[in-house]
Design an enzyme around this catalytic site. Sequence first.
Site, mmCIF file in Angstrom:
data_model
loop_
_atom_site.group_PDB
_atom_site.id
_atom_site.type_symbol
_atom_site.label_atom_id
_atom_site.label_comp_id
_atom_site.label_asym_id
_atom_site.label_seq_id
_atom_site.Cartn_x
_atom_site.Cartn_y
_atom_site.Cartn_z
ATOM 1 N N GLU A 229 0.878 -1.169 0.000
ATOM 2 C CA GLU A 229 0.000 0.000 0.000
ATOM 3 C C GLU A 229 0.913 1.216 0.000
ATOM 4 O OE1 GLU A 229 -1.462 3.261 0.962
ATOM 5 O OE2 GLU A 229 -1.883 2.433 2.951
ATOM 6 N N CYS A 263 -2.581 8.666 3.243
ATOM 7 C CA CYS A 263 -2.466 8.178 1.863
ATOM 8 C C CYS A 263 -3.721 8.469 1.058
ATOM 9 C CB CYS A 263 -2.197 6.668 1.860
ATOM 10 S SG CYS A 263 -0.613 6.208 2.587
#
Length: 461
Positions: A229, A263
Amino acid sequence: MAYKSTNPATGETVAEFPDHSDEEIENALAQADAVYRSDWSRGPIERRLAVLSRLADLVESRAEELAKVAVREMGKRISEARWEVEETARIARHFADNAARMLAPEKIATDQGDAWIEFHPVGVVVAIEPWNFPYYQLVRVAAPAISAGNPVLIKPAGIVPQCAKLFEELILEAGAPRGVWTTVFAGKDQVAKLLQDDRVQGVTLTGSEQAGSIVAAEAGRNLKKSVLELGGSDIFAVLDDADLDRAADIGAAGRLTVAGQVCTAAKRFLVHEKVADSFIEKLAQRFRAMRVGDPMDETIDLGPLSSVAARDALAAQVRDAVAAGASVLHGGNALQGDGAYFEPTILTNITRDNPAYFEEFFGPVAHVHIVRDDDALVELANDSPYGLGGSIFSADIARAKALASRIDAGMVWINAMTGGGPELPFGGVKRSGYGRELAESGIKEMLNQKLVVVGPAKQAA
């Protein structure tokens, strides 16, 4: 010393931890491998799920202590830290309550006999985790791994060692044997050596694109499963029929939560030309109203970045964007004085030849782009190396759903801030990484999905 806790609001060093030696890391790996070969991993799931249930209880009982440590280590506001601790307990409890169902054998209809898939642990997993959610990121790995029986060697970010050690202590206090979850203060070469070891069967990383590419290459060379990720440059699309006040409220929160160090933060605002002037002014009003200050102060809206180095890197990124033609609508500067503070910032007029067009800004900096129609919105949204998440705001849900299907991203939210939950798979595409965390799809990333077939009693003539 790579593992040092420094309060980003004051610059004060809170704690330091020496790197682990090669011998200490080998001992940790040997202990983890022994756990994998024991009844802990191979035995009934109920014992493991009981540990997760007790972990949730412990996190809740020590919530304020955990939250304050996170504030001191990485600077998020105390309210944000409390939310993170609450979510950490929620994820542990979700897997405690649901993992047995997720991992139950799955029947397969076939003419070859009685067939099913069983789910088994694969071995030790190395997890490399970031600093922006120092408990939440850990439990995203821990809850599925403990449920499945995969021991974990966890390498935390260098600036949040106290949070990492606290989390390990809680797992052990919850009843997990030593070796189930072990914090290693390791360097890059030591991590590479771990990935070369046959006892390690997988690696998961949340972090930068650069770190992800290095880890993925090492994992690939050694034929280890990896889940990544990485960065994101998520869109926040505002269509011409959107509720502009609500979109501005959620957009400001989506960009400025945890000082923009998320993020899935709203990073690129794509606004329909018919409502652009009105929406941009509403967004700017909310940015101007942000009160910046001590993250322990319950009344402030924006705390510091995680470090002075992060603040200075962001300031340089903004300067470079402006030098390449971008305009500063609001903010744009590091705040003077103690602490790693940066003004809430809105940049406009970012053309495709500006390096900022393709970059991730990991801080309280929003890009605003104006689009003429839905096709132009999709084209701009997908003109990015990243594909993590995104949000679309519109009164026409059918229109928003059609756009969501055209966006290159792992997750799209309609009329809501990009978020998550233990029951929702989390992950991206393109340079935002691959694989999923959380939910049923996440728990099965690091498992042996074993097919078993019992043939018919008599073969057909």
